[in-house]
Design an enzyme around this catalytic site. Structure first.
Site, short mmCIF file in Angstrom:
data_model
loop_
_atom_site.label_atom_id
_atom_site.label_comp_id
_atom_site.label_asym_id
_atom_site.label_seq_id
_atom_site.Cartn_x
_atom_site.Cartn_y
_atom_site.Cartn_z
CG LEU A 1 26.82 -19.79 50.22
CD1 LEU A 1 27.35 -19.74 51.07
CD2 LEU A 1 26.44 -18.15 50.68
CG ASP A 2 27.72 -13.41 46.44
OD1 ASP A 2 27.03 -13.96 45.66
OD2 ASP A 2 27.99 -12.23 47.20
CE LYS A 3 37.48 -16.40 43.46
NZ LYS A 3 38.23 -15.87 42.10
NE ARG B 1 29.56 -8.68 49.02
CZ ARG B 1 30.35 -9.29 48.41
NH1 ARG B 1 30.55 -10.40 47.46
NH2 ARG B 1 31.04 -8.04 47.62
#
Length: 294
Positions: A133-135, A234
């Protein structure tokens, strides 16, 4: 390392060579050593590769240290590993927003992988990244607990057999109750951190979006991924004019101190060895979490 697996009731009889090569994706070199060392046992007895196994059999594989070298992972804080599901082969944890899934430098210790490594250290296991997962994104993340199951989970991911459902709050009002976004995604030409819709050179990407609630200025949605492109949700939501609130890359004039309102709420898969269905949901939904960072 020893791995013992009881073949599920749905298992179809086959020889050990086929089981190791095609079902369990054991690398050729490792299969060779298992064979010459006679390190495959079925129901407690050593077996040859031409012999068959059937449903209910207990298969034990014994590996030497050089077969699968243990990864060198700096230990983080075991208390930060919020476990949602765990068995002998895999572990699913709840990642908070604001930390990386895995380190990019050897001296990093405050990533999810570091914390899981510390949690697993007493048992002698190590975590292996299946997906990330993205930060800025929170939620359920899947890791392998041994190198044998890792390619099996990777294959399920490639075949779209691991389902991930996300919750998001987006800017503006989406009027449709549901929609599917199929815009191709490619790299940004000038900013290596970003991705863009690129119908000519991009890779196929499919996101199913369902509206769950609306406020005066925003919409709450559930997103189900068919593909796993970087920043897919996103980019797709920004491309239809509804960026995820708090997105530092894709929302213009993102509110100060606003966390990215994106959360991996649910993860489902069929266990690669037992074939049992596993569905895990985080205890809290996105609406229950603080909106501010920190």
């Amino acid at each position: 390392m020893k791995l013992t697996i009881t073949l599920p009731s749905s298992f179809q009889t086959k020889d050990i060579r086929t089981l190791l090569e095609e079902d369990w994706l054991i690398p050729r070199k490792v299969r060779h050593f298992l064979r010459v060392r006679k390190n495959v046992q079925v129901n407690g007895s050593a077996k040859l590769f031409h012999e068959t196994v059937t449903a209910g059999d207990e298969v034990t594989l014994s590996f030497e240290e050089n077969d699968y070298p243990v990864p060198d992972i700096a230990l983080g804080d075991a208390d930060k590993a919020a476990v949602l599901f765990e068995d002998d082969h895999l572990i699913i944890v709840n990642k908070p927003h604001g930390i990386k899934t895995h380190p990019n430098q050897p001296d990093e210790t405050d990533t999810l992988l570091n914390h899981i490594a510390a949690y697993l250290a007493p048992s002698g296991s190590s975590p292996y990244v299946v997906h990330r997962l993205d930060k800025e994104t929170s939620g359920a993340v899947l890791f392998a607990k041994n190198p044998v199951v890792l390619p099996l989970l990777g294959r399920r991911l490639e075949r779209k057999e691991i389902q991930r459902i996300y919750e998001a709050e987006v800017a503006g009002i989406i009027t449709e109750p549901a929609l599917t976004i199929t815009k191709k995604i490619g790299r940004h030409r000038h900013d290596r951190r970003k991705r863009v819709v690129d119908e000519q050179h991009g890779k196929p990407a499919v996101t199913h979006v369902t509206v769950t609630d609306r406020s005066h200025q925003s919409t709450w949605v559930r997103c189900r991924l068919e593909t796993g492109r970087t920043h897919q949700i996103r980019v797709h939501l920004q491309a239809i004019g509804h960026p995820v609130i708090g997105d530092p890359l894709y929302q213009q004039n993102a509110p100060a101190n606003q966390r990215l309102m994106l959360h991996a709420r649910e993860l489902s898969l069929q266990h690669p060895f037992t074939h049992e269905p596993i569905t895990v949901r985080t205890a809290l939904g996105l609406k229950d979490m603080p909106r501010r960072q920190g």
